[in-house]
Design an enzyme around this catalytic site. Structure first.
Site, mmCIF file in Angstrom:
data_model
loop_
_atom_site.group_PDB
_atom_site.id
_atom_site.type_symbol
_atom_site.label_atom_id
_atom_site.label_comp_id
_atom_site.label_asym_id
_atom_site.label_seq_id
_atom_site.Cartn_x
_atom_site.Cartn_y
_atom_site.Cartn_z
ATOM 1 N N VAL A 37 27.454 44.868 -13.415
ATOM 2 C CA VAL A 37 27.732 43.566 -13.998
ATOM 3 C C VAL A 37 26.581 42.642 -13.627
ATOM 4 C CG1 VAL A 37 29.259 41.556 -13.940
ATOM 5 C CG2 VAL A 37 30.233 43.830 -13.955
ATOM 6 N N CYS A 38 26.234 41.791 -14.554
ATOM 7 C CA CYS A 38 25.229 40.762 -14.378
ATOM 8 C C CYS A 38 23.844 41.400 -14.209
ATOM 9 C CB CYS A 38 25.615 39.835 -13.222
ATOM 10 S SG CYS A 38 24.787 38.227 -13.258
ATOM 11 N N THR A 39 23.049 40.884 -13.324
ATOM 12 C CA THR A 39 21.652 41.310 -13.213
ATOM 13 C C THR A 39 21.477 42.735 -12.708
ATOM 14 O OG1 THR A 39 21.560 40.336 -10.995
ATOM 15 C CG2 THR A 39 20.804 38.967 -12.844
ATOM 16 N N GLY A 86 27.888 44.716 -18.035
ATOM 17 C CA GLY A 86 28.390 43.411 -18.435
ATOM 18 C C GLY A 86 27.325 42.353 -18.241
ATOM 19 N N GLU A 87 27.412 41.290 -19.023
ATOM 20 C CA GLU A 87 26.428 40.209 -18.955
ATOM 21 C C GLU A 87 26.511 39.474 -17.613
ATOM 22 O OE1 GLU A 87 27.098 37.872 -22.539
ATOM 23 O OE2 GLU A 87 25.354 38.801 -23.461
#
Length: 164
Positions: A37-39, A86-87
């Site tokens: 998720v994320c970066t 996920g962003e």
């Protein structure tokens, strides 16, 4: 399941840590799902685990995924075979519900959604680059110059290690 959570300073550290990269590579063949998720999709990409896979990341770094062989996507949550990414932070909830459905079925995921009363209604529409003006985006980017430069360097180094 192999899961790598987000956080850009940790992402940079993990992208540049050969022990972390070796660990991820060793665990991936034994994992039903390889996720982030994320970066931290950048961490998976740096380990070569997203080559040829569609993936997403936080808006500030998603453009770096192709440097490491991933197929860039701007979807909130992306599943490509057994890779799920996920962003940003709040996409983690959507990601978690999708993963719960994969592991326990849609009814279980819907139960979780109700239990946590997840029915987002953001008070503003400023949470995605597509929702703001180019001038606002330029201001946001100007606050990230140092961090974005460091992230680009780490992605370029990973690409060299992956012979890309």
């Amino acid at each position: 399941m192999l899961f790598v959570p987000g956080g850009l300073m940790g992402t940079l550290a993990c992208m540049n840590d050969p022990d972390v990269q070796a660990f991820l590579k060793s665990r991936a063949p034994h994992s039903r799902f390889i996720t982030s998720v994320c970066t931290d999709s950048l961490v998976l990409a740096a380990a070569g685990l997203l080559q040829g896979y569609k993936a997403t990341s936080h808006w500030s770094v998603v453009n770096l995924l192709p440097l490491m062989g991933a197929i860039e996507s701007h979807e909130r949550v992306v599943q490509d075979r057994n890779r799920i990414t996920g962003e940003g932070v709040t996409a983690g909830l959507d990601f978690g519900l999708l993963l719960a459905a994969q592991l326990r079925g849609q009814a279980a995921a819907e139960h979780i959604q109700l239990i946590i009363q997840y029915a987002p209604q953001p008070p503003f529409h400023h949470g995605d680059p597509s929702e703001i003006s180019e001038s606002q985006m330029a201001i946001e980017r100007s606050h990230r110059t140092w961090m974005d430069g460091k992230t680009l360097q780490a992605a370029q180094t990973a690409a060299r290690h992956l012979n890309l």
